[in-house]
Design a protein around this motif. Structure first.
Motif, short mmCIF file in Angstrom:
data_model
loop_
_atom_site.label_atom_id
_atom_site.label_comp_id
_atom_site.label_asym_id
_atom_site.label_seq_id
_atom_site.Cartn_x
_atom_site.Cartn_y
_atom_site.Cartn_z
N PHE A 1 -2.09 1.56 -0.80
CA PHE A 1 -2.28 0.13 -0.98
C PHE A 1 -2.08 -0.29 -2.43
O PHE A 1 -1.87 -1.47 -2.69
N SER A 2 -2.14 0.65 -3.36
CA SER A 2 -1.97 0.27 -4.76
C SER A 2 -0.53 -0.18 -5.04
O SER A 2 -0.32 -1.11 -5.82
N LEU A 3 0.45 0.44 -4.40
CA LEU A 3 1.84 0.02 -4.57
C LEU A 3 2.03 -1.40 -4.04
O LEU A 3 2.69 -2.24 -4.67
N LEU A 4 1.43 -1.69 -2.91
CA LEU A 4 1.50 -3.03 -2.33
C LEU A 4 0.82 -4.05 -3.24
O LEU A 4 1.33 -5.16 -3.43
N ALA A 5 -0.31 -3.69 -3.81
CA ALA A 5 -1.02 -4.60 -4.72
C ALA A 5 -0.18 -4.88 -5.97
O ALA A 5 -0.12 -6.03 -6.44
N ILE A 6 0.49 -3.86 -6.48
CA ILE A 6 1.37 -4.06 -7.65
C ILE A 6 2.54 -4.95 -7.29
O ILE A 6 2.90 -5.86 -8.05
N LEU A 7 3.13 -4.73 -6.12
CA LEU A 7 4.23 -5.57 -5.65
C LEU A 7 3.79 -7.02 -5.48
O LEU A 7 4.49 -7.95 -5.87
N TRP A 8 2.62 -7.22 -4.93
CA TRP A 8 2.07 -8.56 -4.74
C TRP A 8 1.86 -9.24 -6.09
O TRP A 8 2.24 -10.40 -6.28
#
Length: 105
Positions: A1-8
């Motif tokens: 989920f950290s990659l998704l949070a960075i993308l967001w």
């Protein structure tokens, strides 16, 4: 989920910067990407519930592998569909339109 949070976060920052430059077309595209990233957290949970009730990923016997597949496909598929409609579809329409214009006398 950290990659998704960075993308967001990156899509939010890009949308803000484009709005400051008054490039509202690109700002709108970045905000669309941002919404998809924000909703991806919901998609992942829904996909997990759908798998629980339907067993669509039951062919994967390893529980860790199944959870990883659900996590990745829950956000990657919506992001790819969004990119298709934001980038590829207009390019395909331009390409198709340019062929039709060349073929007509």
């Amino acid at each position: 989920f950290s990659l998704l949070a960075i993308l967001w976060l990156c899509t939010q920052i890009a949308a803000y910067l484009f709005a400051r430059k008054k490039d509202f077309t690109t700002h709108k595209q970045c905000m669309t990407r941002s919404y998809v990233c924000a909703l991806a957290f919901v998609f992942v949970r829904l996909l997990d519930k759908i798998d629980h009730f339907t067993g669509i990923f039951s062919f994967i016997k390893n529980d860790d592998m199944r959870a990883t597949l659900i996590d990745w496909s829950g956000w990657l598929i919506p992001v790819m569909i969004t990119e298709f409609f934001l980038q590829w579809w207009p390019a395909l329409k331009r390409l198709t339109g340019s062929k039709n214009n060349m073929a007509s006398p």
